[in-house]
Design a protein around this motif. Structure first.
Motif, PDB file in Angstrom:
ATOM      1  N   ALA A 314       2.339   2.643   5.826  1.00  0.00           N
ATOM      2  CA  ALA A 314       2.547   3.987   5.778  1.00  0.00           C
ATOM      3  C   ALA A 314       3.318   4.604   6.852  1.00  0.00           C
ATOM      4  N   ASP A 315       3.389   4.067   8.155  1.00  0.00           N
ATOM      5  CA  ASP A 315       4.135   4.710   9.335  1.00  0.00           C
ATOM      6  C   ASP A 315       5.525   3.975   9.043  1.00  0.00           C
ATOM      7  N   PHE A 316       5.619   3.048   8.581  1.00  0.00           N
ATOM      8  CA  PHE A 316       6.976   2.362   8.604  1.00  0.00           C
ATOM      9  C   PHE A 316       7.782   3.020   7.578  1.00  0.00           C
ATOM     10  N   PHE A 317       7.004   3.443   6.170  1.00  0.00           N
ATOM     11  CA  PHE A 317       7.495   4.121   5.293  1.00  0.00           C
ATOM     12  C   PHE A 317       8.081   5.670   5.687  1.00  0.00           C
ATOM     13  N   LEU A 318       7.104   6.383   6.396  1.00  0.00           N
ATOM     14  CA  LEU A 318       7.562   7.401   7.196  1.00  0.00           C
ATOM     15  C   LEU A 318       8.735   7.428   8.068  1.00  0.00           C
ATOM     16  N   HIS A 335       0.206   9.365  -2.350  1.00  0.00           N
ATOM     17  CA  HIS A 335      -0.317   8.189  -2.897  1.00  0.00           C
ATOM     18  C   HIS A 335      -0.372   6.815  -2.224  1.00  0.00           C
ATOM     19  N   VAL A 336      -1.300   6.194  -2.146  1.00  0.00           N
ATOM     20  CA  VAL A 336      -1.353   4.800  -1.588  1.00  0.00           C
ATOM     21  C   VAL A 336      -2.092   3.877  -2.664  1.00  0.00           C
ATOM     22  N   GLY A 337      -1.234   2.676  -2.794  1.00  0.00           N
ATOM     23  CA  GLY A 337      -2.009   1.997  -3.961  1.00  0.00           C
ATOM     24  C   GLY A 337      -2.177   0.278  -3.234  1.00  0.00           C
ATOM     25  N   ALA A 338      -3.168  -0.356  -3.717  1.00  0.00           N
ATOM     26  CA  ALA A 338      -2.959  -1.897  -3.449  1.00  0.00           C
ATOM     27  C   ALA A 338      -2.580  -2.308  -4.556  1.00  0.00           C
ATOM     28  N   LEU A 339      -1.597  -3.097  -4.893  1.00  0.00           N
ATOM     29  CA  LEU A 339      -1.010  -3.665  -6.275  1.00  0.00           C
ATOM     30  C   LEU A 339      -1.360  -4.895  -6.453  1.00  0.00           C
TER      31      LEU A 339
END
Length: 407
Positions: A314-318, A335-339
């Motif tokens: 998530a930090d990498f995404f931000l 949203h956070v999901g394990a796919l």
């Protein structure tokens, strides 16, 4: 013989049940006291123009005496679980379709009841009322799709029966997009062939839909003619994904605040993976802006159920994707999901001593939170997490990994 039980304005009805002074009054349910969007509304409110998804401010303009009820997901789940359990006294063949809907396969029970279809329907409705004090609508037919369509015909507190030999004729004038599972995209495709209503489906060979949509297309062709072949699914399989989302204050741009919300979701996903002994390696991290969703699929080095490793994504995404020109657009949902959740296969021999310590730490945290409530023990930044209550996802089930409310 398939029946579909559909609760009437379920969440709002529970609020009116628990607060008799609200009976026969316009009630709406929002996500917490500070929620600004209506989740559902009582029939008294609907009769005066209140709709699901409407903003509370707009709704109060239409209905000044509208009563706002902050949602209580755990209470709704409790009532739903009681109803679903009671329905098994009618037939053991029950498929929980959502928190307020269930299919019953009565095919093997007809001779046991030795009564009319109408009487079986009344018994189902009485069973629901006895255990919950709530009214429901029911549809009965020879297949799932027709039964579900029938249940919507006489709401609230209705009973609609479509005999199987009349199903094709009954559905012929119904818009194909009114059938469960036929969305606007499929509807547009069918319109190219002149198929707008179920009766038009006979204009198109089943092979055309099969070629375009596979087995789903073949099923839709049969659904439109009252011949849905889909059986009931009692067992809940391994989930295809495990995710959590949260509506946040509109136009949030502060990265620190955004990070807190993402941390909240990462920890919820991780705890749920651990609860059911799953790991995952592919995760989706996303934020919703006025321009739509900005999301990325990111991988951890190895399969994990550690919130710290998911938060690193998530930090990498931000830092990478959110800062690339998107930061100027405020966020209103995360949203956070394990796919790719998969059963764990033990620690293995390559786990380091630090890994083992972390496993023990997480297990202890889970035990504390299971006993004292979700996030009774949590990371310091989560003390500032949203006060919005958890929500019941469409995939919610009373037991198993789709129970999104267990702590």
């Amino acid at each position: 013989m398939i029946a579909l039980v559909d609760m009437n304005a379920f969440f709002a009805s529970i609020e009116q049940l628990d607060r008799p002074q609200w009976q026969n009054k316009p009630v709406c349910v929002t996500n917490g006291r500070t929620g600004t969007c209506i989740i559902t509304a009582s029939y008294e409110a609907r009769a005066r123009g209140i709709k699901t998804g409407m903003r509370l401010r707009e709704a109060r303009g239409l209905v000044p005496d509208l009563i706002q009820a902050p949602s209580r997901p755990y209470r709704y789940a409790q009532v739903s679980s009681s109803i679903m359990s009671a329905l098994e006294s009618i037939t053991p063949e029950v498929e929980i379709f959502s928190v307020d809907e269930a299919f019953l396969d009565l095919t093997g029970c007809q001779s046991l009841y030795d009564c009319s279809v109408e009487e079986i329907g009344r018994r189902i409705k009485a069973c629901v009322f006895e255990v919950s004090g709530l009214l429901c609508s029911a549809g009965i037919s020879g297949d799932k799709t027709t039964a579900k369509w029938a249940a919507k015909k006489q709401k609230p507190d209705g009973l609609t029966i479509v005999h199987p030999y009349k199903a094709r004729e009954t559905l012929s004038g119904v818009l194909v997009t009114d059938l469960c599972g036929v969305g606007s995209g499929i509807g547009r495709y069918l319109a190219q062939y002149g198929v707008h209503r179920c009766g038009d489906m006979q204009k198109v060979p089943i092979s055309v839909l099969g070629k375009r949509f596979g087995n789903l297309g073949k099923r839709i062709w049969l659904m439109a003619q009252g011949m849905d072949p889909e059986p009931l699914h009692k067992e809940v399989g391994v989930p295809q994904s495990i995710g959590h989302g949260k509506v946040i204050p509109p136009d949030t741009r502060d990265k620190t605040i955004l990070r807190t919300y993402l941390l909240h979701m990462c920890e919820k996903v991780a705890a749920r993976l651990r609860r059911y002994d799953f790991d995952a390696q592919l995760f989706s991290i996303g934020v919703n802006t006025p321009r739509g969703w900005v999301s990325k699929k990111l991988k951890t080095t190895t399969p994990t159920s550690d919130g710290d490793l998911i938060m690193a994504l998530a930090d990498f995404f931000l830092n990478v994707y959110w800062d690339e020109g998107e930061r100027s657009h405020g966020v209103h949902q995360v949203h956070v999901g394990a796919l790719d959740p998969r059963p764990r296969h033990g620690q293995g021999e390559l786990f380091s001593e630090e890994d083992v310590k972390k496993e023990k730490l997480l297990a202890t945290i889970d035990q504390v939170n299971h006993r004292y409530g979700e996030f009774a023990l949590c990371k310091a930044p989560l003390l500032n997490r949203s006060e919005m209550p958890n929500v019941i996802s469409p995939a919610w089930r009373p037991v198993g990994p789709r129970n999104t409310l267990e702590s």
